[in-house]
Design a protein around this motif. Structure first.
Motif, PDB file in Angstrom:
ATOM      1  N   ILE A   1       0.843  -1.182   0.000  1.00 57.39           N
ATOM      2  CA  ILE A   1       0.000   0.000   0.000  1.00 57.39           C
ATOM      3  C   ILE A   1       0.879   1.232   0.000  1.00 57.39           C
ATOM      4  N   GLY A   2       0.309   2.341  -0.404  1.00 60.33           N
ATOM      5  CA  GLY A   2       0.950   3.646  -0.285  1.00 60.33           C
ATOM      6  C   GLY A   2       0.050   4.559   0.527  1.00 60.33           C
ATOM      7  N   VAL A   3       0.635   5.288   1.450  1.00 61.37           N
ATOM      8  CA  VAL A   3      -0.133   6.205   2.304  1.00 61.37           C
ATOM      9  C   VAL A   3       0.227   7.628   1.913  1.00 61.37           C
ATOM     10  N   PHE A   4      -0.780   8.443   1.635  1.00 58.18           N
ATOM     11  CA  PHE A   4      -0.573   9.813   1.186  1.00 58.18           C
ATOM     12  C   PHE A   4      -1.427  10.759   2.025  1.00 58.18           C
ATOM     13  N   GLU A   5      -1.005  12.000   2.057  1.00 65.27           N
ATOM     14  CA  GLU A   5      -1.748  13.034   2.769  1.00 65.27           C
ATOM     15  C   GLU A   5      -2.126  14.132   1.792  1.00 65.27           C
ATOM     16  N   MET A   6      -3.380  14.540   1.811  1.00 71.31           N
ATOM     17  CA  MET A   6      -3.857  15.593   0.925  1.00 71.31           C
ATOM     18  C   MET A   6      -3.599  16.952   1.564  1.00 71.31           C
ATOM     19  N   ARG A   7      -2.794  17.757   0.894  1.00 73.43           N
ATOM     20  CA  ARG A   7      -2.500  19.110   1.363  1.00 73.43           C
ATOM     21  C   ARG A   7      -2.937  20.121   0.314  1.00 73.43           C
ATOM     22  N   GLU A   8      -2.724  21.395   0.626  1.00 70.07           N
ATOM     23  CA  GLU A   8      -3.138  22.436  -0.311  1.00 70.07           C
ATOM     24  C   GLU A   8      -2.399  22.325  -1.642  1.00 70.07           C
ATOM     25  N   SER A   9      -1.159  21.835  -1.592  1.00 67.96           N
ATOM     26  CA  SER A   9      -0.357  21.733  -2.816  1.00 67.96           C
ATOM     27  C   SER A   9      -0.522  20.385  -3.509  1.00 67.96           C
ATOM     28  N   GLY A  10      -1.395  19.515  -2.990  1.00 70.10           N
ATOM     29  CA  GLY A  10      -1.631  18.232  -3.623  1.00 70.10           C
ATOM     30  C   GLY A  10      -1.311  17.078  -2.704  1.00 70.10           C
ATOM     31  N   LEU A  11      -1.147  15.885  -3.287  1.00 65.51           N
ATOM     32  CA  LEU A  11      -0.858  14.684  -2.517  1.00 65.51           C
ATOM     33  C   LEU A  11       0.628  14.592  -2.184  1.00 65.51           C
ATOM     34  N   HIS A  12       0.916  14.232  -0.926  1.00 67.42           N
ATOM     35  CA  HIS A  12       2.291  14.053  -0.492  1.00 67.42           C
ATOM     36  C   HIS A  12       2.405  12.698   0.199  1.00 67.42           C
ATOM     37  N   GLU A  13       3.475  11.976  -0.099  1.00 68.46           N
ATOM     38  CA  GLU A  13       3.692  10.669   0.508  1.00 68.46           C
ATOM     39  C   GLU A  13       3.941  10.812   2.003  1.00 68.46           C
ATOM     40  N   VAL A  14       3.363   9.894   2.774  1.00 71.12           N
ATOM     41  CA  VAL A  14       3.589   9.850   4.222  1.00 71.12           C
ATOM     42  C   VAL A  14       4.659   8.800   4.484  1.00 71.12           C
ATOM     43  N   ASP A  15       5.852   9.245   4.883  1.00 72.57           N
ATOM     44  CA  ASP A  15       6.953   8.322   5.104  1.00 72.57           C
ATOM     45  C   ASP A  15       6.755   7.480   6.356  1.00 72.57           C
ATOM     46  N   ASN A  16       6.095   8.038   7.362  1.00 71.54           N
ATOM     47  CA  ASN A  16       5.917   7.338   8.638  1.00 71.54           C
ATOM     48  C   ASN A  16       4.451   7.406   9.052  1.00 71.54           C
ATOM     49  N   PRO A  17       3.601   6.570   8.454  1.00 69.70           N
ATOM     50  CA  PRO A  17       2.172   6.661   8.770  1.00 69.70           C
ATOM     51  C   PRO A  17       1.839   6.297  10.209  1.00 69.70           C
ATOM     52  N   SER A  18       2.639   5.436  10.857  1.00 72.21           N
ATOM     53  CA  SER A  18       2.352   5.051  12.244  1.00 72.21           C
ATOM     54  C   SER A  18       2.340   6.264  13.159  1.00 72.21           C
ATOM     55  N   ALA A  19       3.335   7.155  12.985  1.00 69.58           N
ATOM     56  CA  ALA A  19       3.396   8.351  13.818  1.00 69.58           C
ATOM     57  C   ALA A  19       2.189   9.254  13.569  1.00 69.58           C
ATOM     58  N   LEU A  20       1.747   9.294  12.319  1.00 66.95           N
ATOM     59  CA  LEU A  20       0.608  10.149  11.985  1.00 66.95           C
ATOM     60  C   LEU A  20      -0.684   9.616  12.602  1.00 66.95           C
ATOM     61  N   PHE A  21      -0.848   8.297  12.626  1.00 70.92           N
ATOM     62  CA  PHE A  21      -2.068   7.709  13.187  1.00 70.92           C
ATOM     63  C   PHE A  21      -2.133   7.828  14.700  1.00 70.92           C
ATOM     64  N   LEU A  22      -0.979   7.997  15.353  1.00 74.57           N
ATOM     65  CA  LEU A  22      -0.947   8.001  16.817  1.00 74.57           C
ATOM     66  C   LEU A  22      -0.761   9.377  17.425  1.00 74.57           C
ATOM     67  N   ASN A  23      -0.581  10.410  16.603  1.00 77.78           N
ATOM     68  CA  ASN A  23      -0.201  11.714  17.174  1.00 77.78           C
ATOM     69  C   ASN A  23      -1.329  12.380  17.955  1.00 77.78           C
ATOM     70  N   GLU A  24      -2.564  11.918  17.831  1.00 76.91           N
ATOM     71  CA  GLU A  24      -3.671  12.510  18.570  1.00 76.91           C
ATOM     72  C   GLU A  24      -4.289  11.524  19.556  1.00 76.91           C
ATOM     73  N   ARG A  25      -3.555  10.488  19.900  1.00 78.73           N
ATOM     74  CA  ARG A  25      -4.096   9.493  20.820  1.00 78.73           C
ATOM     75  C   ARG A  25      -4.241  10.083  22.215  1.00 78.73           C
ATOM     76  N   PRO A  26      -5.423   9.987  22.832  1.00 78.24           N
ATOM     77  CA  PRO A  26      -5.618  10.549  24.181  1.00 78.24           C
ATOM     78  C   PRO A  26      -4.921   9.703  25.234  1.00 78.24           C
ATOM     79  N   ALA A  27      -4.520  10.344  26.326  1.00 80.01           N
ATOM     80  CA  ALA A  27      -3.830   9.655  27.416  1.00 80.01           C
ATOM     81  C   ALA A  27      -4.789   9.417  28.576  1.00 80.01           C
ATOM     82  N   GLY A  28      -4.683   8.258  29.208  1.00 79.80           N
ATOM     83  CA  GLY A  28      -5.471   7.964  30.395  1.00 79.80           C
ATOM     84  C   GLY A  28      -6.948   7.790  30.166  1.00 79.80           C
TER      85      GLY A  28
END
Length: 280
Positions: free
Chosen positions: A87-114
């Motif tokens: 699979i390829g993971v991409f992020e849609m930005r104002e300038s178009g599609l950009h490849e996500v080199d580290n999707p794991s970090a992106l999926f976890l960056n808003e994980r709530p604590a406790g």
């Protein structure tokens, strides 16, 4: 919308699709150039109309993603010359599609604590390990029929887990509303998600948050056993890379999944996994 005037059939008919696709095929192979045909899909994600187009082309790529989210996943479901697992993971930005080199970090960056009902799963997409958050919410039902809402997982699989938890772990979900979600809009369809989803359900049911450095994976059977899944070492290594120190894994996977910096908690029963996760 593409059609040939050599046929009297309307655009989109079986004859038009066959003739146009074969013409593109001759053009592509004759001039050695790649050609992309863009087709419509139904609400279920299948190619709309006759499946003839799928059989004619060399590769079928699905471009997945919710319109309200920035992430897009490019997935191959047919590949005549290579693997269909990548699979390829991409992020849609104002300038178009950009490849996500580290999707794991992106999926976890808003994980709530406790917060109860949340656990991280080292999933496998193709040959790529991916850390995703599995969330569950269990609450009292105020309707005659309790609600079961599942996003990102197979609803039938969640119903099976609820039945196993009731029968084998003595947890009563019959009068509770149950909501299960995979954060980030990821869709998972592998048996390894069973154990993580079950622990998230128990955590929300008991209102007890799970440790933030804990991950879990494994298939859960109808007898309450925890079965082995593939690529266990890659899953544990990905979790250790992001600072997750404890991994609940099937006992049959523990021998081959040892990774420096990660403590393996091997189990062969669902009740054992619940006890380990709740004692921290």
């Amino acid at each position: 919308s593409v059609y040939t005037s050599q046929l009297a059939a309307v655009p989109g008919s079986v004859g038009q699709i066959r003739e146009c696709a074969n013409e593109f095929l001759r053009l592509s192979k004759g001039h050695n150039v790649p050609i992309f045909l863009v087709g419509h899909v139904t609400k279920d994600g299948a190619i709309a109309g006759p499946r003839l187009l799928e059989h004619l082309v060399d590769t079928v790529l699905y471009f997945e993603g919710e319109g309200r989210q920035s992430l897009r996943i490019l997935r191959a479901v047919k590949n005549r010359f290579g693997s269909t697992n990548e699979i390829g993971v991409f992020e849609m930005r104002e300038s178009g599609l950009h490849e996500v080199d580290n999707p794991s970090a992106l999926f976890l960056n808003e994980r709530p604590a406790g917060v109860s009902g949340s656990i991280v799963l080292p999933a496998i997409e193709g040959t790529r390990p991916l850390l995703v958050e599995v969330q569950a919410l269990v609450g009292d039902s105020h309707a005659g029929s309790p609600r079961r809402t599942v996003t990102g997982l197979n609803p039938g699989r969640v119903s099976l887990l609820l039945a196993v938890l009731e029968k084998r772990a003595g947890l009563h979900f019959a009068d509770r509303d149950v909501f299960v979600n995979v954060a980030g809009g990821v869709k998972l369809d592998e048996p390894a998600v069973d154990l993580a989803a079950a622990l998230a359900l128990v955590s929300s049911f008991r209102e007890r948050p799970l440790p933030e450095d804990l991950v879990a994976f494994g298939e859960v059977g109808l007898a309450g056993e925890v079965r082995a899944v593939d690529m266990a070492r890659q899953r544990v290594a990905e979790a250790a890379k992001f600072g997750f120190k404890r991994c609940i894994v099937p006992r049959s996977c523990a021998k081959d999944a040892k990774v420096p910096g990660a403590e393996l908690l091997s189990v062969d029963r669902l009740t054992q996994a619940i006890e380990l996760a709740m004692e921290f």
